[in-house]
Design a protein around this motif. Structure first.
Motif, PDB file in Angstrom:
ATOM      1  N   LEU A  29      41.015  50.386  37.347  1.00  0.00           N
ATOM      2  CA  LEU A  29      39.569  50.593  37.211  1.00  0.00           C
ATOM      3  C   LEU A  29      38.935  49.493  36.368  1.00  0.00           C
ATOM      4  N   THR A  61      35.016  44.919  34.430  1.00  0.00           N
ATOM      5  CA  THR A  61      35.278  45.422  35.772  1.00  0.00           C
ATOM      6  C   THR A  61      34.237  44.886  36.745  1.00  0.00           C
ATOM      7  N   LEU A  65      32.620  49.261  40.389  1.00  0.00           N
ATOM      8  CA  LEU A  65      33.528  50.228  39.750  1.00  0.00           C
ATOM      9  C   LEU A  65      33.037  50.720  38.399  1.00  0.00           C
ATOM     10  N   THR A 103      41.465  44.757  40.412  1.00  0.00           N
ATOM     11  CA  THR A 103      40.935  46.130  40.432  1.00  0.00           C
ATOM     12  C   THR A 103      41.035  46.658  41.861  1.00  0.00           C
TER      13      THR A 103
END
Lengths: 104, 104, 104
Positions: A29, A61, A65, A103
Motif C-alpha cells: 500500500l 504512495t 492508493l 505498490t
C-alpha cells in the motif's frame, strides 16, 4: 515531474509506527515509510487541553492508493481517531515509476 | 475526505515552540500542535550564509483559520521575520469534525 | 500570502545532508535548508523489503527554482535514485520577498 502522495500520521509510540509502517510496505500500500521520530503533541479533546508523546511517520504512495492506505492505517491504529493527512507532491518520473512498481 | 490546513514553523528553541504552540491550542486557533524536535538551519540573510539551531512545530487547523493562526504565531514569535508555511491536506471527515469542534 | 516551494529529501547520513544542503544555499538555489534529523526508512526495492537509516532535510525556494534545485540535489546525491518531493505552500509576503532576494 509527476505527482505522488505523501501521508503523514502520528502513532502512540515508535513500536506502533514501525509495526504499521512495515505492514503497509509489506502489503504494497506504500512504497516507502520514513519513521521520523518522536514528538510531543498538545491538542484539544472534548474541550480540555491534553498533551501526549507520539511518534511520526511519513508514507509515500500513489495518488490512487492514498485513501486506501489511510483507511488501512486507521484500522490497525490503537487510537479511536488517528490523525492522518494526505497531500500531493511532485517527484521525478523515476520516483513515480518506482512507487508504481512497488505498490499494488 | 475533507481539507484541513497544516502549518509548519520554526522557533528559536523548544521552549518558544512549546509556549506558542500551547497558546495557539489554548486560544482555539489550532486543534493540535506537534512539537517535532530540533533542527539545524542554514540560510542566506542579507547575502551571507548563516547557521542556527531551531525547533520545529506542525499545527493543524481549519483552512479558514490558517491565516489568522500564522499572523498570531508571527506576533508572538521572537524573530522579526519568522518563516511559516501553510498548505491544505486531505484528512478523514472525523478529523475535520474534530478540528472544527475544537477551534473557534 | 504568496506561494513558495518546499522540497523534502532524504540523504544517506547527516554529513551528506549538511554538505548538499549548504551547497544549495551557497549556490542560491534555496534560501534556507532545515537539517531535520535522522529517520529509519522501510521500503520496497526490486520486490524485497529493505530498511535503511537516512537523514532528512527540508529546503525552501521559489516555485520557479524548485525543479532545478531537485535536479541539482539529485546530481550531488550518493543514491542512484534519491527520493525528493516538492509542493507549494503559502507563506507571508515578507517570506517570499526574502526567498526571492536570497536566491537566483
Amino acid at each position: 515531474m509527476s505527482d505522488i502522495a505523501l501521508l503523514h500520521a502520528t502513532f502512540a509510540d515508535a513500536a506502533e509506527a514501525a509495526r504499521i509502517g512495515r505492514a503497509m510496505v509489506d502489503q504494497q500500500l506504500a512504497a516507502c515509510v520514513n519513521l521520523i521520530g518522536p514528538c510531543t503533541s498538545i491538542y484539544r479533546w472534548q474541550g480540555a487541553v491534553e498533551q501526549s508523546d507520539e511518534y511520526r511517520a511519513l508514507f509515500k504512495t500513489t495518488p490512487e492508493l492514498a485513501r486506501e492506505l489511510a483507511d488501512r492505517i486507521a484500522a490497525l491504529h490503537s487510537y479511536d481517531q488517528p490523525v492522518i493527512e494526505i497531500w500531493p507532491v511532485a517527484a521525478g518520473d523515476a520516483v513515480l515509476d518506482w512507487v508504481r512498481r512497488e505498490t499494488r
